[in-house]
Structure formats: C-alpha cells, structure tokens
Design an enzyme around this catalytic site. Structure first.
Site, short mmCIF file in Angstrom:
data_model
loop_
_atom_site.label_atom_id
_atom_site.label_comp_id
_atom_site.label_asym_id
_atom_site.label_seq_id
_atom_site.Cartn_x
_atom_site.Cartn_y
_atom_site.Cartn_z
N PRO A 258 0.85 -1.19 0.00
CA PRO A 258 0.00 0.00 0.00
C PRO A 258 0.88 1.24 0.00
CG PRO A 258 0.05 -1.00 2.18
CD PRO A 258 0.84 -1.89 1.30
N MET A 259 0.73 2.08 -1.03
CA MET A 259 1.55 3.30 -1.14
C MET A 259 0.65 4.48 -1.49
SD MET A 259 4.91 1.89 -3.19
CE MET A 259 3.98 0.81 -4.32
N CYS B 142 3.44 3.38 8.87
CA CYS B 142 3.73 4.61 8.12
C CYS B 142 4.56 5.56 8.98
CB CYS B 142 2.44 5.29 7.69
SG CYS B 142 2.73 6.87 6.83
N LYS C 42 0.51 -4.42 8.85
CA LYS C 42 1.81 -4.01 8.29
C LYS C 42 2.47 -3.09 9.30
CE LYS C 42 4.13 -2.22 4.19
NZ LYS C 42 4.95 -1.14 4.72
N HIS D 269 8.30 -4.25 7.63
CA HIS D 269 9.33 -3.47 6.94
C HIS D 269 10.59 -3.50 7.80
CE1 HIS D 269 10.59 -0.11 4.21
NE2 HIS D 269 11.46 0.03 5.20
N ASN E 132 9.35 -6.86 3.84
CA ASN E 132 9.19 -5.63 3.07
C ASN E 132 10.43 -4.78 3.29
OD1 ASN E 132 7.50 -2.55 3.51
ND2 ASN E 132 7.76 -3.53 1.53
N ASP F 268 13.48 -2.83 0.49
CA ASP F 268 14.67 -3.05 -0.35
C ASP F 268 14.59 -4.30 -1.23
OD1 ASP F 268 15.56 -0.81 0.91
OD2 ASP F 268 17.22 -1.77 1.98
N ARG G 190 8.61 0.32 -3.52
CA ARG G 190 9.21 1.29 -4.44
C ARG G 190 9.72 0.69 -5.75
NH1 ARG G 190 13.26 4.27 -0.42
NH2 ARG G 190 13.27 2.18 0.52
#
EC number: 1.3.1.-
Length: 330
Positions: free
Chosen positions: A18-19, A102, A141, A171, A204, A206, A229
């Site tokens: 989700p971005m 986030c 997340k 992440h 998540n 890299d 990304r």
C-alpha cells in the site's frame, strides 16, 4: 502454500505494498496483470472514512479483477477504527489491513501508523477489537520498532497473532530510519523462525531485484515479499521475479512498445477513475521508471511531469515513440 485466513495466496506470494498516491486501481490493475498475487489499496484514514471525506471514500474502490485485494486503514482511535471497519466491509475486500508502519510525521503525530509503536498495548488492543468486529481476515503491516533501542518485533508479532491477526508484513527498518540505510531482514526472519508463529510473515523493504526476492525466500525463509518502491513505474517487476524463481534467468527488459502501452493505459485509467487533474498529476511519479535509462531524455520527461493537460502528456508519449521506437533497454 501461504494462506491469509482461508485465502490461498500461493507459494511465496508477491504482494503490492500500500503506497499513498501510488497503489490506486489503475496501478493495481497493471501490477496484477504482471503477476502480483495480492494487492493493497493506498492507506486510508479511519477518521476520513467516518467523516465521509471524498479522498478517503474514493480509495475504497476495488474491482473483481484485483482479487485478492486488501483495504488498508490507519488510525489510533478505537471507535473510529471500528466504524471504519464497517464502512470498509461494504466495499467487499478480501482482507482488511491495519497500517502500524507509516513513518510520515503527519500520521505519526496523531499516534497512528508507526506512531503506535510507542504503545504496543494499544496496538494489540486495537487489532483484537478489529478482529472481533469483522469476519474478514485482519492483517497488519508494521516496522521493526520505533527506533534501534525499542525493537520488540518478536513480542509484537506473537501478541498480534494471539489476538487473531492472520498475517503480518514487516518493513525491515525502524520509524527513526524512515527510508534511510539498508533494510534489516534479520529480525523478520527471527519472527518467522519463532516456533510459536504460524501465520504468514511477509518481508518488506529493499526488495528491488529478483535476486533479493530469492534471498528473502531462500536464505531468510519468509513466506512472501511485499514490493513497494521497486514497482513504481515498473509493474513488470512482479513477472521478472517469478521468471527468475522458475528459471534462474532474467527476463529481457520490457520493450519501448510495452512501456508506452503501459504508460498510456495507466494515464487513461487514472483519468477515467479520478478525473483529468488528479489523473495527470498522480501518474507523474511513474514516468521516470517507465523510461529509465534512455539517454538525452530530459526534454521528454519534463513535458510528461510538468503538463497539466493530458493531451500534452499523450503527445509526449507519441514523440517518444517517434524518436525512440528502436531503443533497446539493457
């Protein structure tokens, strides 16, 4: 075979992260076509949903071709989060995901996103309440911790699982790191290798090459990779990873025709979904990667990212086709 609740998501699924202003229906559609196994919406404010804010409710749009699809929400107020669950359910997602990761200041300052990493008890109680409030699988997340001195992801993952969380995506950075430095997958592997854990653990951060995805799968033993990304302006990343898994070889880079077709479709779908102004504006960030590596391209890219009129952007695509039709990407 990884499962989120009763949903089979495949052997080492690739998930579109989700971005904000990226993971909208047009881009999710392109990624799904290229092999994304699970896609998530942009993160949605629970407060925005209960106030019926136009930008928040628009993000609830999902389509059958996207399934399985998760809607991600964020917030720190229990009542607002529970109300938002009821609103989200009406859109018919397969999964409800909670954003506890986030790092953006405007989110964190309200105690939401990664801000909740300062209050693990609240993080757990919110998750438990949401699990009890819906029949849909609830996933989370998050990040490793608030900072290097407060990494408690082993405890956090166990406690979230114990209250009914059906999968966790982690992440490999702390909130303090933002997106700087290298992601540390070691603590994520520790979560996965914890004998108490039985829900899927997705990594998540890299994952920007097929080799890194394979490393995450084979060396770290995770259940899947969440791609962020690396997919922006490059939905082909998903198919490239899968091809590498199957053959050990790299697919040829997408051709100029494939890139132009995708860019045109992306822009048109964005306009159809969110209107001319937003459609043009929010696709700009993708063009650098759509056409990355072409020499002497600045003039064309400038037209794409500065024009407010889609006619001019489509003309720029036509100029690229005229002037670079035979260009071969490395």
């Amino acid at each position: 075979m990884a499962k989120i609740g009763n949903i089979d998501v495949g052997d080492f699924p690739l998930l579109l992260a989700p971005m904000e202003d990226v993971s909208d229906p047009p881009f999710r559609a392109l990624c799904k076509e290229q092999g994304a196994d699970v896609v998530y919406t942009e993160f949605i404010s629970s407060e925005g949903l209960i106030r019926d804010a136009a930008k928040s409710t628009m993000k609830l749009d999902i389509y059958e071709k996207e399934r399985p699809v998760g809607i991600q929400i964020f917030g720190a107020n229990l009542e607002s989060m529970l109300q938002s669950v009821e609103i989200v359910e009406k859109s018919g997602p397969d999964i409800i995901d909670i954003n506890f990761g986030c790092p953006v200041k405007k989110v964190v300052s309200k105690g939401a996103g990664a801000g909740i990493l300062k209050d693990i008890d609240l993080m757990v109680s919110l998750t438990e309440a949401m699990v009890k409030h819906t029949k849909l699988p609830v996933t989370v997340k998050t990040r490793l911790g608030w900072d290097h001195d407060s990494i408690k992801i082993l405890e956090v993952a166990e406690r979230l699982q114990d209250v009914g969380c059906q999968a966790i995506s982690i992440h490999g950075r702390t909130r303090a790191q933002m997106y700087k430095g290298e992601a540390n997958w070691g603590p994520i592997a520790e979560v996965k290798n914890n004998p108490r854990m039985h829900i899927p653990v997705f990594g998540n951060g890299d994952v920007d090459s097929p080799e890194k995805a394979k490393l995450m799968r084979d060396d770290y033993g995770l259940d899947g990779a969440m791609i962020g990304r690396a997919s922006i302006g490059y939905p082909w990343f998903f198919r490239e990873v899968k091809h590498y898994f199957e053959t050990g070889e790299h697919l040829p880079a997408p051709t100029m025709k494939e890139r132009l077709d995708a860019a045109r479709r992306h822009l048109q779908m964005a306009i159809d979904w969110k209107g001319e102004k937003l459609g043009v504006f929010e696709t700009r960030r993708h063009y650098t990667n759509y056409f990355k590596g072409i020499p002497h391209f600045k003039e064309y890219r400038t037209k794409m990212v500065t024009s407010d009129d889609s006619v001019d952007v489509f003309k720029a695509f036509d100029e690229v086709e005229r002037d670079f039709a035979d260009y071969e990407f490395a």
